[in-house]
Each structure stands twice: as structure tokens, then as C-alpha cells.
Scaffold this active site. Structure first.
Site, short mmCIF file in Angstrom:
data_model
loop_
_atom_site.label_atom_id
_atom_site.label_comp_id
_atom_site.label_asym_id
_atom_site.label_seq_id
_atom_site.Cartn_x
_atom_site.Cartn_y
_atom_site.Cartn_z
CG HIS A 1 1.56 -2.02 -3.77
ND1 HIS A 1 0.80 -2.09 -2.62
CD2 HIS A 1 0.51 -2.08 -4.95
CE1 HIS A 1 -0.32 -2.40 -3.02
NE2 HIS A 1 -0.75 -2.30 -3.96
CG ASP B 1 -7.61 1.57 -4.22
OD1 ASP B 1 -7.20 0.48 -3.25
OD2 ASP B 1 -6.90 2.05 -4.90
CG HIS C 1 -2.03 -6.51 -5.28
ND1 HIS C 1 -3.16 -6.42 -6.38
CD2 HIS C 1 -1.84 -5.36 -4.79
CE1 HIS C 1 -3.60 -5.11 -6.45
NE2 HIS C 1 -2.81 -4.38 -5.60
CB SER C 2 -4.66 -13.12 -5.83
OG SER C 2 -3.57 -13.65 -5.91
CE1 TYR C 3 -6.73 -5.77 -9.16
CE2 TYR C 3 -4.79 -6.82 -9.28
CZ TYR C 3 -5.40 -5.87 -9.14
OH TYR C 3 -4.72 -4.33 -9.45
CD GLN D 1 -6.47 -0.26 0.34
OE1 GLN D 1 -6.24 -0.20 1.40
NE2 GLN D 1 -6.73 0.48 -0.57
CD GLU E 1 -4.32 -4.79 -2.41
OE1 GLU E 1 -3.21 -4.10 -2.11
OE2 GLU E 1 -5.27 -4.14 -3.16
CG ASN F 1 -2.42 0.37 0.68
OD1 ASN F 1 -2.29 1.67 -0.06
ND2 ASN F 1 -3.41 -0.33 0.85
NE ARG F 2 -2.40 4.89 -3.28
CZ ARG F 2 -2.96 3.97 -3.76
NH1 ARG F 2 -3.74 3.12 -2.80
NH2 ARG F 2 -3.63 3.95 -5.04
#
Length: 325
Positions: A103, A232, A173-175, A270, A290, A77-78
């Protein structure tokens, strides 16, 4: 079982490993620790891949920004302004999400080739992140162990040690699209989250510091409902940090009957509905869940700490369970 998957421009080979147990088949790449595919059956026994991925290495090299299936670090993340204070010093990171760091920076863990060794029912991926990599302090020895348990659940356990104070926040980070790769938009999936609060963000998607109640807002997933789009955001899990993974989320695709459960030791998750996903995919084609500590925690002492010191061991585990109804 492993096979050659491709070669990087510097000649480094990339391998793909296949794990299979109890009806679940998972393919993992040495590049980025990427979970390329997860194949599980629907309510009628038809098997399909339920995570977004590319068929070849060039796909990942040509489209790095979605972080498809990748192992994320040093910091998931940020981090605001691509800098943070620690023990009286300020560390400047490599920015890649102006004006911040996302990331782990331009060459985070998702763009590194990992050492891979087989373990019982799985794989152990490891690497050494040198002091100063992407601006982070400390020499970090890190591993991620991917295993399939007797139920076919995918377990990812992370460990790290450092020789100097640093910050660490690792995730996958799987979608997910439980309908399979050709089922279109995942906005019809139903999500349930054990989270009574979330962290509102500013225009740069950096937390404001508030832990806001979800009650009466579009962030309330305490009762399962369709995700739709426009998310998000980090959700504050009611359980907090735990020594053992506890179930915190369920994602259900009514069309296929597939169900994903997520259990974790982490205090946050997330939820990203992939509104900005680009070609060859379409916006909202997958949903990322996440598990993590909160975004910008190094600049927010009121958030659960992400500081790791010499002599300590960073440990985290997330379990992705699969079923049908």
C-alpha cells in the site's frame, strides 16, 4: 461543510468534511483521504454507518495498519521484495510488509494530509508526491474527487500525471459492514462478483503469476453466496480495464436489507475479509472490496500494466451504490 478534526504532532491541522445527498451522508478526512463514515438507511428506513472508522484522529494515528477507509497509493496492494524494474533500472522501495512493500510503503498516501477544495456535490483532494517518495520515481501530481450523485452513490475519481516514468495503482480501503457498527461479524454478507478467475498467491501473499479459474473452488462468487472468512485475494474481473465504470460486485446484508454495488474501471478487486483485524474491532467485522490493478504488476509484465509515463494521464473511477431489498 468542514470542521476541525484534530492536529498532528507537527502542528498540521486535520479537517473533516461532510457530504450529504439523496439519503447518503459521507464524512471524509483531509488526513489520508479517509472515508470516516457512510450513513445509509436499511429496509425499514433506519440509518447507520456502514464502514468501519474511528471517532477521533488519535484512533487513526494509533491504529494505522488496517488502513481504515484510506486513499491508498502510490501503489495499492503488494510489490514483491519491495523492488521493481522499469526501463532498465531497478527501483528499491521502502519495505513495510517484509519482505515486500504494501500500500505504498510506511508513509503512503494514507498517512499524508491532502489539500481539499469543494466541488459540486463533493470534494477534490490533491497533493504532490515528490520524486523518490517511499522509493517511487517521478514527481506525481495526484487528485481524488469524492462526489455523491443524484442516487446517493459515492463516486471516487482518481487522476495523476508524472514527470518521469513510474507506476501508479490507487484505491480506497473502506471496510464495509452493511449491518452497522454493532452488528458483529460481516461473514454473513452475501457477495456476488463478475470474476471467473483470480490470482493465486504464495506464502507472502504475492501472486504466482497464474490466472486460475474460480469454477469448482471457494473463490467462485459468480453466484451470490456468504463470504465467510479466509480471503485476501485479487479477483480478475471479467470486463478487464474499461473507460467507464461498470458494475462488478454486489454485497448484500440479509438482516438489514442493505445492498452495496461496486462499479469500476479497474481490472481487479481485492476481497479482504479482515481476518486479522484487531482491537477495537474484531476479526471479520468488515469486508474490503479494493478495486485495483493486480498486486505485483510492476514485476509481472503479463499483468495489465501500471506504468505511467510523462504526457499520459492516469484515470480511474469507482462507484459505491447503496440500496435495500
Amino acid at each position: 461543510m468542514s470542521e476541525h478534526f484534530g492536529t498532528l504532532s507537527d502542528g498540521t491541522p486535520v479537517h473533516r468534511w461532510t457530504l450529504e445527498r439523496a439519503g447518503t451522508r459521507v464524512r471524509v478526512l483531509s488526513y489520508g483521504g479517509i472515508v470516516q463514515s457512510v450513513e445509509v438507511p436499511d429496509r425499514d428506513g433506519r440509518t447507520a454507518n456502514v464502514v468501519l472508522g474511528f471517532a477521533d484522529l488519535d484512533g487513526y494515528l494509533s491504529h494505522p495498519e488496517p488502513f481504515l477507509g484510506a486513499l491508498i497509493g502510490r501503489y495499492a496492494n503488494r510489490i514483491a521484495q519491495a523492488r521493481f524494474p522499469l526501463d532498465g533500472l531497478t527501483y528499491a522501495l521502502e519495505p513495510n510488509n517484509a519482505p515486500g512493500s504494501l500500500h505504498g510503503g510506511p508513509r503512503g498516501f494514507d498517512k499524508r494530509v491532502w489539500e481539499v477544495e469543494p466541488v459540486e456535490h463533493g470534494l477534490r483532494l490533491s497533493r504532490v508526491s515528490p520524486h523518490g517518495e517511499e522509493g517511487f520515481p517521478g514527481r506525481l501530481e495526484v487528485s481524488a474527487t469524492y462526489t455523491l450523485d443524484a442516487s446517493g452513490a459515492l463516486r471516487i475519481g482518481y487522476e495523476a500525471v508524472t514527470d518521469a516514468p513510474t507506476v501508479v495503482n490507487l484505491t480506497n480501503h473502506s471496510y464495509f459492514n452493511l449491518g452497522g457498527p454493532d452488528s458483529g461479524d460481516a461473514g454473513g454478507h452475501e457477495l456476488r462478483l463478475a470474476a471467473s478467475r483470480y490470482t493465486p498467491v504464495d506464502a507472502d501473499l504475492i501472486p504466482t503469476g497464474e490466472l486460475a479459474e474460480v469454477a469448482g473452488t471457494r473463490f467462485d462468487f459468480r453466484t451470490a453466496r456468504k463470504t465467510g472468512s479466509g480471503y485476501d485475494h485479487n479477483f480478475v474481473l471479467d470486463k478487464g480495464v474499461t473507460a467507464a465504470a461498470r458494475e462488478v460486485a454486489e454485497l448484500h446484508d440479509p438482516a438489514s436489507g442493505r445492498v452495496l454495488t461496486v462499479s469500476t474501471t479497474e481490472p481487479g478487486v481485492q476481497v479482504y475479509t479482515a481476518d486479522h483485524l484487531g482491537e477495537p474491532f474484531t476479526p471479520c467485522q468488515g469486508i474490503a472490496l479494493e478495486t485495483q490493478h493486480f498486486p505485483d504488476s510492476p514485476n509481472r509484465p503479463e499483468f495489465p500494466t501500471t506504468v505511467l509515463r510523462p504526457g499520459e494521464v492516469y484515470r480511474s473511477e469507482t462507484v459505491y451504490g447503496f440500496g435495500v431489498r
